[in-house]
Design a protein around this motif. Structure first.
Motif, PDB file in Angstrom:
ATOM      1  N   GLY A 259       0.786  -1.229   0.000  1.00 33.05           N
ATOM      2  CA  GLY A 259       0.000   0.000   0.000  1.00 33.05           C
ATOM      3  C   GLY A 259       0.815   1.275   0.000  1.00 33.05           C
ATOM      4  N   ASP A 260       2.145   1.166  -0.003  1.00 31.00           N
ATOM      5  CA  ASP A 260       2.987   2.365   0.077  1.00 31.00           C
ATOM      6  C   ASP A 260       3.025   3.067  -1.279  1.00 31.00           C
ATOM      7  OD1 ASP A 260       5.013   4.291   0.474  1.00 31.00           O
ATOM      8  OD2 ASP A 260       6.003   3.001   1.935  1.00 31.00           O
ATOM      9  N   LYS A 261       2.488   4.284  -1.312  1.00 29.32           N
ATOM     10  CA  LYS A 261       2.356   5.015  -2.570  1.00 29.32           C
ATOM     11  C   LYS A 261       3.665   5.679  -2.992  1.00 29.32           C
ATOM     12  CE  LYS A 261      -2.387   5.827  -1.155  1.00 29.32           C
ATOM     13  NZ  LYS A 261      -2.139   5.138   0.138  1.00 29.32           N
ATOM     14  N   ILE A 262       4.552   5.954  -2.045  1.00 35.90           N
ATOM     15  CA  ILE A 262       5.832   6.575  -2.376  1.00 35.90           C
ATOM     16  C   ILE A 262       6.886   5.532  -2.710  1.00 35.90           C
ATOM     17  CG2 ILE A 262       7.756   7.939  -1.460  1.00 35.90           C
ATOM     18  CD1 ILE A 262       5.806   9.606   0.091  1.00 35.90           C
ATOM     19  N   TYR A 263       7.011   4.513  -1.864  1.00 39.64           N
ATOM     20  CA  TYR A 263       8.140   3.582  -1.979  1.00 39.64           C
ATOM     21  C   TYR A 263       7.810   2.310  -2.737  1.00 39.64           C
ATOM     22  CZ  TYR A 263      10.288   6.840   1.187  1.00 39.64           C
ATOM     23  OH  TYR A 263      10.788   7.992   1.731  1.00 39.64           O
ATOM     24  N   GLY A 264       6.564   2.127  -3.105  1.00 39.83           N
ATOM     25  CA  GLY A 264       6.181   1.025  -3.971  1.00 39.83           C
ATOM     26  C   GLY A 264       5.868   1.540  -5.368  1.00 39.83           C
ATOM     27  N   HIS A 265       6.045   0.700  -6.373  1.00 40.34           N
ATOM     28  CA  HIS A 265       5.688   1.032  -7.759  1.00 40.34           C
ATOM     29  C   HIS A 265       6.379   2.306  -8.239  1.00 40.34           C
ATOM     30  CE1 HIS A 265       2.532  -2.083  -7.646  1.00 40.34           C
ATOM     31  NE2 HIS A 265       2.310  -1.657  -6.411  1.00 40.34           N
ATOM     32  N   ARG A 266       7.609   2.552  -7.736  1.00 42.58           N
ATOM     33  CA  ARG A 266       8.433   3.702  -8.144  1.00 42.58           C
ATOM     34  C   ARG A 266       7.736   5.045  -7.937  1.00 42.58           C
ATOM     35  NH1 ARG A 266      12.965   2.091 -10.943  1.00 42.58           N
ATOM     36  NH2 ARG A 266      12.992  -0.090 -11.618  1.00 42.58           N
ATOM     37  N   GLY A 267       6.834   5.110  -6.956  1.00 42.67           N
ATOM     38  CA  GLY A 267       6.167   6.373  -6.639  1.00 42.67           C
ATOM     39  C   GLY A 267       5.037   6.753  -7.574  1.00 42.67           C
ATOM     40  N   TYR A 268       4.670   5.852  -8.496  1.00 41.74           N
ATOM     41  CA  TYR A 268       3.649   6.180  -9.509  1.00 41.74           C
ATOM     42  C   TYR A 268       2.324   6.609  -8.866  1.00 41.74           C
ATOM     43  CZ  TYR A 268      -0.032   5.339 -12.954  1.00 41.74           C
ATOM     44  OH  TYR A 268      -1.132   5.466 -13.745  1.00 41.74           O
ATOM     45  N   PHE A 269       1.877   5.867  -7.831  1.00 42.27           N
ATOM     46  CA  PHE A 269       0.555   6.152  -7.277  1.00 42.27           C
ATOM     47  C   PHE A 269       0.558   7.410  -6.405  1.00 42.27           C
ATOM     48  CE2 PHE A 269       0.215   1.615  -8.299  1.00 42.27           C
ATOM     49  CZ  PHE A 269      -0.923   1.659  -9.091  1.00 42.27           C
ATOM     50  N   TYR A 270       1.697   7.758  -5.839  1.00 47.41           N
ATOM     51  CA  TYR A 270       1.782   9.025  -5.105  1.00 47.41           C
ATOM     52  C   TYR A 270       1.591  10.200  -6.064  1.00 47.41           C
ATOM     53  CZ  TYR A 270       3.672  12.810  -2.249  1.00 47.41           C
ATOM     54  OH  TYR A 270       3.830  13.995  -1.570  1.00 47.41           O
ATOM     55  N   LEU A 271       2.285  10.160  -7.192  1.00 50.66           N
ATOM     56  CA  LEU A 271       2.164  11.249  -8.159  1.00 50.66           C
ATOM     57  C   LEU A 271       0.782  11.269  -8.808  1.00 50.66           C
ATOM     58  CD1 LEU A 271       5.689  10.861  -9.798  1.00 50.66           C
ATOM     59  CD2 LEU A 271       4.951  12.635  -8.191  1.00 50.66           C
ATOM     60  N   LYS A 272       0.217  10.091  -9.062  1.00 58.94           N
ATOM     61  CA  LYS A 272      -1.121  10.053  -9.645  1.00 58.94           C
ATOM     62  C   LYS A 272      -2.157  10.613  -8.684  1.00 58.94           C
ATOM     63  CE  LYS A 272      -4.690   7.207 -11.719  1.00 58.94           C
ATOM     64  NZ  LYS A 272      -5.285   5.880 -11.923  1.00 58.94           N
ATOM     65  N   ARG A 273      -2.014  10.309  -7.395  1.00 57.61           N
ATOM     66  CA  ARG A 273      -2.961  10.823  -6.405  1.00 57.61           C
ATOM     67  C   ARG A 273      -2.967  12.348  -6.405  1.00 57.61           C
ATOM     68  NH1 ARG A 273      -2.198   9.489  -0.074  1.00 57.61           N
ATOM     69  NH2 ARG A 273      -0.273  10.643  -0.512  1.00 57.61           N
ATOM     70  N   ILE A 274      -1.794  12.960  -6.538  1.00 54.97           N
ATOM     71  CA  ILE A 274      -1.707  14.416  -6.566  1.00 54.97           C
ATOM     72  C   ILE A 274      -2.356  14.978  -7.830  1.00 54.97           C
ATOM     73  CG2 ILE A 274      -0.096  16.365  -6.739  1.00 54.97           C
ATOM     74  CD1 ILE A 274       1.857  14.741  -5.020  1.00 54.97           C
ATOM     75  N   GLU A 275      -2.119  14.333  -8.942  1.00 55.07           N
ATOM     76  CA  GLU A 275      -2.557  14.882 -10.223  1.00 55.07           C
ATOM     77  C   GLU A 275      -4.028  14.629 -10.525  1.00 55.07           C
ATOM     78  OE1 GLU A 275       0.153  13.067 -12.916  1.00 55.07           O
ATOM     79  OE2 GLU A 275       1.892  14.215 -12.182  1.00 55.07           O
ATOM     80  N   GLU A 276      -4.528  13.427 -10.196  1.00 55.12           N
ATOM     81  CA  GLU A 276      -5.905  13.104 -10.589  1.00 55.12           C
ATOM     82  C   GLU A 276      -6.672  12.262  -9.580  1.00 55.12           C
ATOM     83  OE1 GLU A 276      -5.935   9.811 -13.749  1.00 55.12           O
ATOM     84  OE2 GLU A 276      -3.958  10.729 -14.033  1.00 55.12           O
ATOM     85  N   GLY A 277      -6.016  11.833  -8.502  1.00 57.55           N
ATOM     86  CA  GLY A 277      -6.686  10.992  -7.522  1.00 57.55           C
ATOM     87  C   GLY A 277      -6.571   9.516  -7.874  1.00 57.55           C
ATOM     88  N   LEU A 278      -6.875   8.672  -6.889  1.00 55.49           N
ATOM     89  CA  LEU A 278      -6.792   7.226  -7.072  1.00 55.49           C
ATOM     90  C   LEU A 278      -8.183   6.618  -7.052  1.00 55.49           C
ATOM     91  CD1 LEU A 278      -3.766   6.412  -4.714  1.00 55.49           C
ATOM     92  CD2 LEU A 278      -3.737   6.914  -7.162  1.00 55.49           C
TER      93      LEU A 278
END
Length: 315
Positions: A259-278
């Protein structure tokens, strides 16, 4: 996000210590201790609009509390994110209290939440309206956290926090099953000047130090406790307390926290959350709506006595 926000105070919980004042206690003084400065300034308006009630009856600013009532304050136009507010007391003495913080509950005010935070909940649901955080947990991290009950206890213990908290143990669910049963990682951690995520920290690469900002020594002992369905539960024993220490180190070892949005999946989901949400699909890929990290034990040193405060592990 809640469209209608109300604060509820159970007086049998809030007025249980001598410094709460001699009853009957002025309601307006009670509220001044527990509302934000901006809402204290709004008190005349809130009383005039009938937004403040005692046991479901509106009251005036001159009302005095006898100690057994329930106070409700409605805040027109105020919105907060809905979060898990089910904190609970684990241990206390005359100056300190250790509590359980749920996942996703921020410890202090954010841009979205002023009142639905751990410190605000403790201040309005206990007699300790001036409680202070002695250390912090990330919003997504759950578990044991230590508070001072009042300002004088905060002044006494915060400068000596390293001597007060002598052991910290976390549990983390990670992706993949390590080939090792136990491992101690000693390294430097630092942010990078060229990182797409400013808050992210990295294990320092000695051959490329020019990009790292203020590297700091870190040490964690990891031990595999359990594994299932391609994930493992890891005990993490901290010897230092650096920002994102466990999350960054486990990611470096090839096993980021579920579930780590920064340290998993190369940070993809952290940046996506900022730009458009999850969305729900994103959370299925992440494996959780929050990172699966929990502080399960603190050991205190109080006047030479070891005081362990443990939370039962919940895989």
């Amino acid at each position: 996000m809640s469209e209608h926000f109300s604060l509820v105070f159970n007086l049998s919980d809030c007025l249980a210590v001598p410094d709460a004042g001699t009853l009957p206690f002025p309601l307006i003084d009670f509220l001044r201790l527990r509302l934000t400065p901006a809402d204290v300034d709004r008190l005349p308006e809130l009383f005039a609009r009938g937004c403040i009630g005692i046991d479901n009856e509106t009251v005036s600013a001159g009302f005095k509390l006898s100690g057994g009532e329930t106070v409700c304050v409605s805040l027109p136009g105020h919105q907060e994110d809905d979060v898990d507010t089910a904190w609970r007391l684990l241990w206390q003495n005359s100056e300190l209290m250790a509590v359980y913080k749920p996942h996703l509950l921020p410890v202090s005010r954010t841009t979205r939440n002023l009142y639905n935070t751990l410190i605000s909940l403790v201040r309005r649901q206990t007699p300790y309206y001036d409680a202070r955080l002695l250390h912090r947990l990330d919003s997504e991290t759950a578990g044991v956290i230590l508070l001072a009950k009042h300002a004088s206890a905060d002044r006494q213990w915060k400068p000596r926090l390293d001597q007060l908290i002598i052991e910290k143990v976390y549990h983390a669910w990670v992706t993949g099953i390590p080939l090792w049963q136990s491992k101690t990682l000693v390294c430097e951690l630092s942010e990078r000047a060229d990182s797409a995520i400013r808050s992210q920290v990295y294990v320092v690469d000695g051959s490329d130090r020019k990009h790292f900002v203020k590297p700091r020594h870190s040490k964690t002992a990891f031990r595999v406790l359990y594994s299932e369905a391609g994930n493992a539960l890891i005990e993490c024993r901290l010897y230092t307390g650096r920002k994102h220490q466990i999350r960054a180190q486990l990611s470096y070892l090839g096993h980021p926290v579920v579930g780590d949005k920064i340290y998993g999946h190369r940070g993809y989901f952290y940046l996506k959350r900022i730009e458009e949400g999850l969305d729900a699909t994103d959370f299925r890929v992440l494996g959780s709506r929050y990172h699966r990290l929990q502080a399960v034990e603190l050991t205190l040193n109080i006047d030479g006595e070891r005081v362990p405060i443990a939370l039962p592990a919940q895989p």
